[in-house]
Write a protein that holds these residues in place. Structure first.
Motif, PDB file in Angstrom:
ATOM      1  N   LEU A  12       0.813  -1.206   0.000  1.00 14.74           N
ATOM      2  CA  LEU A  12       0.000   0.000   0.000  1.00 14.74           C
ATOM      3  C   LEU A  12       0.854   1.267   0.000  1.00 14.74           C
ATOM      4  N   THR A  13       1.944   1.229   0.746  1.00 17.39           N
ATOM      5  CA  THR A  13       2.785   2.430   0.816  1.00 17.39           C
ATOM      6  C   THR A  13       3.352   2.780  -0.551  1.00 17.39           C
ATOM      7  N   GLY A  14       3.866   1.773  -1.267  1.00 17.80           N
ATOM      8  CA  GLY A  14       4.411   2.022  -2.594  1.00 17.80           C
ATOM      9  C   GLY A  14       3.360   2.550  -3.555  1.00 17.80           C
ATOM     10  N   ALA A  15       2.157   1.984  -3.485  1.00 16.33           N
ATOM     11  CA  ALA A  15       1.073   2.443  -4.350  1.00 16.33           C
ATOM     12  C   ALA A  15       0.654   3.868  -4.003  1.00 16.33           C
ATOM     13  N   LEU A  16       0.629   4.166  -2.712  1.00 13.57           N
ATOM     14  CA  LEU A  16       0.261   5.516  -2.268  1.00 13.57           C
ATOM     15  C   LEU A  16       1.270   6.538  -2.785  1.00 13.57           C
ATOM     16  N   ILE A  17       2.557   6.217  -2.660  1.00 18.72           N
ATOM     17  CA  ILE A  17       3.599   7.120  -3.139  1.00 18.72           C
ATOM     18  C   ILE A  17       3.446   7.371  -4.635  1.00 18.72           C
ATOM     19  N   ALA A  18       3.197   6.298  -5.394  1.00 17.05           N
ATOM     20  CA  ALA A  18       3.053   6.435  -6.849  1.00 17.05           C
ATOM     21  C   ALA A  18       1.821   7.251  -7.223  1.00 17.05           C
ATOM     22  N   GLU A  19       0.708   7.008  -6.547  1.00 10.28           N
ATOM     23  CA  GLU A  19      -0.528   7.735  -6.851  1.00 10.28           C
ATOM     24  C   GLU A  19      -0.391   9.217  -6.524  1.00 10.28           C
ATOM     25  N   ILE A  20       0.239   9.537  -5.405  1.00  9.35           N
ATOM     26  CA  ILE A  20       0.413  10.941  -5.039  1.00  9.35           C
ATOM     27  C   ILE A  20       1.389  11.610  -5.991  1.00  9.35           C
ATOM     28  N   SER A  21       2.428  10.893  -6.399  1.00 12.92           N
ATOM     29  CA  SER A  21       3.387  11.462  -7.341  1.00 12.92           C
ATOM     30  C   SER A  21       2.713  11.827  -8.660  1.00 12.92           C
ATOM     31  N   GLU A  22       1.742  11.016  -9.073  1.00 17.58           N
ATOM     32  CA  GLU A  22       1.066  11.259 -10.354  1.00 17.58           C
ATOM     33  C   GLU A  22      -0.086  12.240 -10.244  1.00 17.58           C
ATOM     34  N   HIS A  23      -0.861  12.137  -9.164  1.00 18.53           N
ATOM     35  CA  HIS A  23      -2.100  12.926  -9.066  1.00 18.53           C
ATOM     36  C   HIS A  23      -2.097  13.971  -7.957  1.00 18.53           C
ATOM     37  N   GLY A  24      -1.101  13.934  -7.060  1.00 21.36           N
ATOM     38  CA  GLY A  24      -1.116  14.821  -5.906  1.00 21.36           C
ATOM     39  C   GLY A  24      -2.054  14.301  -4.837  1.00 21.36           C
ATOM     40  N   TYR A  25      -1.924  14.848  -3.630  1.00 24.85           N
ATOM     41  CA  TYR A  25      -2.783  14.381  -2.534  1.00 24.85           C
ATOM     42  C   TYR A  25      -4.255  14.637  -2.845  1.00 24.85           C
ATOM     43  N   GLU A  26      -4.563  15.790  -3.395  1.00 25.86           N
ATOM     44  CA  GLU A  26      -5.961  16.131  -3.645  1.00 25.86           C
ATOM     45  C   GLU A  26      -6.586  15.238  -4.704  1.00 25.86           C
ATOM     46  N   GLY A  27      -5.775  14.624  -5.566  1.00 31.04           N
ATOM     47  CA  GLY A  27      -6.306  13.730  -6.586  1.00 31.04           C
ATOM     48  C   GLY A  27      -6.321  12.274  -6.176  1.00 31.04           C
ATOM     49  N   LEU A  28      -5.960  12.001  -4.926  1.00 30.90           N
ATOM     50  CA  LEU A  28      -5.896  10.629  -4.442  1.00 30.90           C
ATOM     51  C   LEU A  28      -7.304  10.075  -4.219  1.00 30.90           C
ATOM     52  N   ARG A  29      -7.569   8.871  -4.748  1.00 31.78           N
ATOM     53  CA  ARG A  29      -8.866   8.223  -4.618  1.00 31.78           C
ATOM     54  C   ARG A  29      -8.678   6.802  -4.108  1.00 31.78           C
ATOM     55  N   LEU A  30      -9.561   6.375  -3.216  1.00 36.66           N
ATOM     56  CA  LEU A  30      -9.421   5.071  -2.585  1.00 36.66           C
ATOM     57  C   LEU A  30      -9.477   3.945  -3.613  1.00 36.66           C
ATOM     58  N   ARG A  31     -10.411   4.010  -4.558  1.00 38.64           N
ATOM     59  CA  ARG A  31     -10.518   2.944  -5.554  1.00 38.64           C
ATOM     60  C   ARG A  31      -9.228   2.812  -6.359  1.00 38.64           C
ATOM     61  N   ALA A  32      -8.663   3.942  -6.773  1.00 36.42           N
ATOM     62  CA  ALA A  32      -7.425   3.905  -7.549  1.00 36.42           C
ATOM     63  C   ALA A  32      -6.284   3.354  -6.707  1.00 36.42           C
ATOM     64  N   LEU A  33      -6.245   3.713  -5.432  1.00 38.08           N
ATOM     65  CA  LEU A  33      -5.196   3.229  -4.545  1.00 38.08           C
ATOM     66  C   LEU A  33      -5.303   1.721  -4.350  1.00 38.08           C
ATOM     67  N   CYS A  34      -6.526   1.235  -4.160  1.00 36.83           N
ATOM     68  CA  CYS A  34      -6.725  -0.206  -3.977  1.00 36.83           C
ATOM     69  C   CYS A  34      -6.386  -0.965  -5.253  1.00 36.83           C
ATOM     70  N   ASP A  35      -6.784  -0.434  -6.399  1.00 42.76           N
ATOM     71  CA  ASP A  35      -6.466  -1.081  -7.676  1.00 42.76           C
ATOM     72  C   ASP A  35      -4.952  -1.143  -7.882  1.00 42.76           C
ATOM     73  N   ALA A  36      -4.268  -0.048  -7.570  1.00 42.40           N
ATOM     74  CA  ALA A  36      -2.820   0.005  -7.785  1.00 42.40           C
ATOM     75  C   ALA A  36      -2.065  -0.928  -6.849  1.00 42.40           C
ATOM     76  N   SER A  37      -2.594  -1.117  -5.645  1.00 45.07           N
ATOM     77  CA  SER A  37      -1.909  -1.947  -4.654  1.00 45.07           C
ATOM     78  C   SER A  37      -2.367  -3.396  -4.684  1.00 45.07           C
ATOM     79  N   GLY A  38      -3.488  -3.648  -5.350  1.00 46.13           N
ATOM     80  CA  GLY A  38      -4.007  -5.009  -5.431  1.00 46.13           C
ATOM     81  C   GLY A  38      -4.692  -5.481  -4.170  1.00 46.13           C
ATOM     82  N   VAL A  39      -5.181  -4.563  -3.374  1.00 51.69           N
ATOM     83  CA  VAL A  39      -5.894  -4.947  -2.156  1.00 51.69           C
ATOM     84  C   VAL A  39      -7.345  -4.480  -2.250  1.00 51.69           C
ATOM     85  N   SER A  40      -8.210  -5.117  -1.496  1.00 49.18           N
ATOM     86  CA  SER A  40      -9.618  -4.735  -1.485  1.00 49.18           C
ATOM     87  C   SER A  40      -9.852  -3.589  -0.512  1.00 49.18           C
TER      88      SER A  40
END
Length: 212
Positions: A1-29
């Motif tokens: 999850l941490t790696g996916a969070l870092i990647a998502e924030i790097s691409e979209h910023g904190y304000e663009g962070l979405r739970l569904r995208a984070l779960c999809d990127a990390s492979g967790v439900s």
């Protein structure tokens, strides 16, 4: 999850962070996510703490690898710059996105800066060098400004070649003459670092105060 969070924030910023995208990127439900975190912000704060702790430990190790206060300060500053250049997404999460993540994260960012400043002060005091904490804060603020500007502009690679120069600049800041009191005597401000940071800096005993 941490790696996916870092990647998502790097691409979209904190304000663009979405739970569904984070779960999809990390492979967790989502269910698995909520077993560990109360919210996306909670996950962000955990990642922030993990990255900040790793960076503080890395700088402490770099400090201990040198000989004498000037070399140790230079190595710590070089390590800071090179760490940012090597892992810009993680650095961006800690140094650039905290202001967008709310007051709790802003406070965490201020506390992170203070930890690094305290580590430098503790290390310098181990050699009897007593710079003003205000000068250390100003030096670190200048260093952080250089780093954040390059992170925001996508020029973090430049930091690899700036570490030595930034280290020399940092020492020049800290070795400036101390403020003078009305009698013309140096008047360094007092500072007592925590026991944890004293241990990391390798301080064995109370040093003599030296005005620089």
């Amino acid at each position: 999850l941490t790696g996916a969070l870092i990647a998502e924030i790097s691409e979209h910023g904190y304000e663009g962070l979405r739970l569904r995208a984070l779960c999809d990127a990390s492979g967790v439900s989502k269910r698995h996510f909520y077993l560990h975190y109360k919210s996306i912000h909670d996950c962000y704060m955990a990642a922030f703490a993990q990255i900040a702790d790793a960076l503080v430990d890395r700088l402490a190790d770099a400090w201990m690898s040198g000989h004498g206060p000037q070399e140790r300060l230079s190595l710590a500053v070089q390590c800071f710059a090179q760490s940012i250049a090597q892992e810009p997404p993680a650095a961006r999460l800690v140094l650039c996105e905290s202001s967008a993540a709310g007051q709790a994260t802003v406070r965490a960012g201020v506390a992170f800066d203070a930890r690094l400043e305290e580590l430098l002060l503790a290390g310098l005091q181990a050699y009897g060098v007593q710079p003003s904490p205000v000068i250390v804060q100003a030096m670190f603020a200048g260093l952080s400004a250089v780093v954040r500007a390059r992170l925001n502009d996508g020029r973090e690679g430049e930091l690899r070649g700036l570490g030595t120069e930034l280290g020399r600049w940092a020492w020049c800041c800290l070795s400036a003459p101390a403020p003078q009191d009305r009698a013309g005597r140096g008047a360094p401000l007092s500072f007592r670092p925590s026991a944890h940071l004293l241990a990391k800096a390798g301080r064995a005993s109370e040093p003599a105060r030296v005005r620089i």
